[in-house]
Design an enzyme around this catalytic site. Structure first.
Site, PDB file in Angstrom:
ATOM      1  N   GLU A  63     120.428 -27.246  69.888  1.00  0.00           N
ATOM      2  CA  GLU A  63     119.903 -26.502  69.219  1.00  0.00           C
ATOM      3  C   GLU A  63     120.572 -25.145  69.117  1.00  0.00           C
ATOM      4  O   GLU A  63     120.644 -24.413  67.939  1.00  0.00           O
ATOM      5  CB  GLU A  63     118.520 -26.315  69.725  1.00  0.00           C
ATOM      6  CG  GLU A  63     117.599 -27.440  69.463  1.00  0.00           C
ATOM      7  CD  GLU A  63     116.164 -27.174  70.002  1.00  0.00           C
ATOM      8  OE1 GLU A  63     115.859 -26.923  71.143  1.00  0.00           O
ATOM      9  OE2 GLU A  63     115.297 -27.082  69.267  1.00  0.00           O
ATOM     10  N   GLU A  98     114.346 -34.534  72.889  1.00  0.00           N
ATOM     11  CA  GLU A  98     112.858 -34.011  73.386  1.00  0.00           C
ATOM     12  C   GLU A  98     112.083 -35.033  73.341  1.00  0.00           C
ATOM     13  O   GLU A  98     111.126 -34.916  74.162  1.00  0.00           O
ATOM     14  CB  GLU A  98     112.859 -32.759  72.622  1.00  0.00           C
ATOM     15  CG  GLU A  98     113.414 -31.540  72.923  1.00  0.00           C
ATOM     16  CD  GLU A  98     115.123 -31.375  72.348  1.00  0.00           C
ATOM     17  OE1 GLU A  98     115.230 -32.692  71.593  1.00  0.00           O
ATOM     18  OE2 GLU A  98     115.724 -30.670  72.358  1.00  0.00           O
TER      19      GLU A  98
END
Ligand code: NAI
Length: 684
Positions: A105, A125
């Site tokens: 990210e 995730e």
């Protein structure tokens, strides 16, 4: 700067090096350091841009998972990414090793991404019960589109650099010096910003989005994080980026403290520690390249495939030429099917097959570093085989048995080198199942065990150390589980009700359907063998014996706990089984009662927890969390429930004591209570 990060200057480029070994996890200290560096970049007129990279073997391989269960520490990752986007100067991410989760990210927040060959990127995730919380669900679709973002995020896919380049997720593969390439790239971008946030979300057909979402939900067992990820990603097409980011962050914050996320983190740490045993001290694994597998049956050929896939040279040995030919054919057919299914390139399959040798000549065992026996499950046969191995194996070779139940010490005693004998208990299919029990005999040397664990790691399995006790860890836990379910049949439940309740809880299959699949006769024979030594006062359920006596041995005979008429899709509820169960209850004078689904699940969990406490007390299991690794990876226990030990700790000592008293009363004579402190009292 901080110890976790330093800033070096190369001309007008700031090279920010994250140094948080071993995996450069994105912790609070790293984020603080990044903020300070970005402030320097913003305010120092001598700097024109920056490169962000990791020290050592990797970029940021993920966030510090421990932080996820704790109160928020500032600055949070979205603020760091916002600072990159707002600094007015280009920032280039230089990736190597792994750029996963928050690490990727962060890279998506940069103006360009360069990667060394061999880099893997991804947003895993969802596999931890959360969603990306620092823009992953908003920036990824701006590059790859909504359907592909759904597929990637919901599966936690790890993508290799070449594929990432093709998908536009990285801008260049740097085959030379990564740092130099990234600095040059940053110079190239001088005076410009190329923020992913400013890109439009590529338009997608509704049907394509729906298809990706449905497939992801199915593959992800409809877990809440999968749905939340789909919602967050699809929002990217309908709201602006700031609203999308705010929404994503709020969902992430909720999910990270959910029970499911705690459970999945628990399982993650339990698996990460698998194969690391302080009790083995500094034992060193022996070098292993040449593996011999004796017995080319179901297990032997599966083990051979697992070994070939991991790059070992394999000698497959048999006593019987026809059995050897069948085994070799099975292996060939396996690789042919993988090539045909597009799962393996033809040259990779050919390379695996080229490392396989088959033989009937036992003298060839002399060149093996590790010899794994997978012959019939009979002690005298295994002892003869080990005596023959002993006569030819080189000194120091590790000798392993794949026995499911037999006494490893009795097998080792057939050799002159019991210190080199271990159990390597693979689960069927051996090339698929992740669990591997490494069995410690009375005289096994730590180096031999370390070898077993290291081999397990190389096979990409989860090796768990177990003592030499009947059923080791896994089959003993499963036996306690199954017999609890049989008790409930006696008391009033039907097989289909028990199976359904446990499937709803999350088990891949219910115990009675599993029994039918693997055949009821194996356990029947075992019960007959143990009949003479069984405690006559202990509770005994006759239903499985009656089924076997009626010729209902499971799927292979077309009938077991269920019937399997030709053409039927799966198990069919059978009135004859209800009648047989009702008769067994009547024979014992039992009055059936209604058993709720909740009771079924609770009793199963308690029975497993109690057996786990017994295994810990007896020293068969060394670490309570191993029980969770075993159940999840060998027996289809739902990962998102964390495992029975997680469940027990979550329930708490006081409640559990009460539950156990209740279970003991329901089970009646023969119930042996384990000491729950073995499971509950733990560090961290
Ligand atoms: P299998 O019957 O399919 O294969 C056994 C093979 O060993 C046969 O090909 C036979 O020809 C060969 N064999 C027998 N005696 C031999 C000898 N003296 N020398 C060389 N080869 C010999 O059996 P399976 O299912 O593969 O089981 C093998 C072992 O693996 C057993 O100890 C079993 O308990 C264990 N195991 C089996 C599991 C399963 O699900 N089938 C799971 C985990 C362990």
């Amino acid at each position: 700067m901080t110890a976790r990060l330093h800033l070096e200057r190369e001309g007008g480029i700031a090279v920010i090096v994250i140094n948080n070994p071993p995996i450069n996890a994105g912790s609070a200290a790293v984020r603080q350091g990044l903020m300070a560096s970005l402030e320097t970049l913003r305010t120092d007129d001598a700097l024109e841009g920056a490169v962000l990279m990791g020290a050592g073997s990797t970029f940021i391989a993920g966030s510090d998972l421990r932080e996820f269960g704790q109160p928020i520490t500032e600055p949070q990752l979205p603020a760091v990414i916002a600072a990159i986007e707002a600094c007015g100067k280009p920032v280039v991410a230089a990736l190597h090793g792994a750029a996963l989760g928050g690490g990727f990210e962060l890279a998506l927040g940069c103006d360009a991404r360069l990667a060394a060959p061999g880099t893997v990127i991804g947003l895993p995730e969802v596999t931890l019960g959360i969603i990306p919380g620092a823009g992953g669900t908003q920036r990824l679709p701006r590059i790859v589109g909504i359907p592909r973002a759904i597929r990637m995020i919901c599966s936690g896919e790890r993508m290799a650099a070449a594929a990432a380049l093709e998908a536009g997720l990285i801008d260049q593969i740097a085959s030379g010096n990564l740092r130099n390439a990234a600095v040059a790239y940053a110079r190239l971008l001088k005076g410009s910003k190329h923020r992913v946030r400013d890109r439009p979300v590529p338009e997608a057909q509704t049907a394509e989005v729906t298809e990706a979402a449905n497939a992801a939900l199915k593959a992800g067992k409809r877990r809440p994080a999968v749905q939340a990820a789909i919602d967050a990603i699809t929002k990217a097409a309908v709201v602006g980026i700031d609203q999308g980011l705010a929404n994503e962050r709020a969902v992430f914050q909720d999910l990270r403290v959910s029970r499911e996320a705690f459970a999945l983190r628990h399982q993650f740490f339990a698996e990460r520690d698998s194969a690391k045993y302080p009790s083995l001290g500094d034992a060193t694994p022996c070098t292993t390249e040449h593996v011999a597998v004796i017995g080319a049956g179901t297990m032997g050929s599966g083990i051979a495939i697992a070994m070939l896939d991991a790059g070992y040279c394999v000698l497959l040995l048999e006593q019987d030429a026809a059995a050897l030919a069948r085994g070799a054919e099975r292996i060939q057919a396996h690789y042919a099917a993988r090539v045909q299914g597009g799962k393996l390139k033809p040259d990779a399959a050919a390379a695996c097959e080229a490392r396989l040798q088959t033989s009937l000549d036992w003298d060839q065992l002399a060149s093996a570093d590790l010899i794994i026996e997978a012959v019939f499950e009979a002690l005298d046969v295994k002892r003869q085989v080990f005596a023959r191995i002993d006569a030819v194996a080189r000194p120091g070779a590790v000798l392993a048995s794949n026995t499911s139940y037999l006494d490893l010490d009795a097998i080792a005693a057939a050799t002159t080198r019991p210190q080199d004998v271990i159990g390597l208990h693979f689960f069927s299919p051996a090339n698929v199942m992740k669990l591997l029990e490494v069995v410690r005999g009375k005289l096994t040397a730590p180096d031999a065990l370390a070898t077993g664990l290291a081999v397990g790691k190389r096979l990409k399995k989860l090796p768990v150390l177990t003592g030499n006790a009947f059923g080791f860890i896994g089959n003993r836990l499963y036996a306690a589980y199954r017999s609890q379910c049989e008790f409930m049949l006696d008391e009033g439940a039907w097989p289909e009700q028990v199976d359904a309740a446990l499937q709803i809880f999350g088990f891949a299959m219910g115990p009675f359907a599993v029994g039918d699949l693997s055949g009821l006769d194996i356990a029947w024979r075992m019960r007959q063998a143990q009949a003479a030594t069984r405690d006559p006062s202990a509770r005994y359920v006759h239903i499985p014996d009656r089924l076997c006596e009626a010729g209902r041995l499971g799927r292979k005979t077309g009938a077991g706990y269920y019937s399997y008429p030709e053409g039927s899709k799966g198990p069919q509820v059978d009135k004859a089984v209800h009648d047989l169960i009702a008769q067994c209850r009547a024979d014992k004078g039992l009055t059936p009662r209604t058993i709720s689904d909740e009771e079924i699940v609770r009793r199963v969990l308690l029975a497993i927890v109690n057996e786990a406490a017994l295994l810990m007390g007896e020293g068969v299991a060394e670490r309570a969390t191993d029980v969770d690794v075993v159940l999840v990876n060998g027996f289809g226990f739902p990962r998102w429930e964390g495992g029975p030990v997680f469940w027990a700790r979550d329930r708490g000592a006081a409640a559990l004591q009460g539950d156990m008293a209740w279970l003991a009363e329901l089970c009646g004579p023969g119930f042996v209570a384990g000491d729950l402190r073995h499971l509950i009292e733990h560090e961290g």
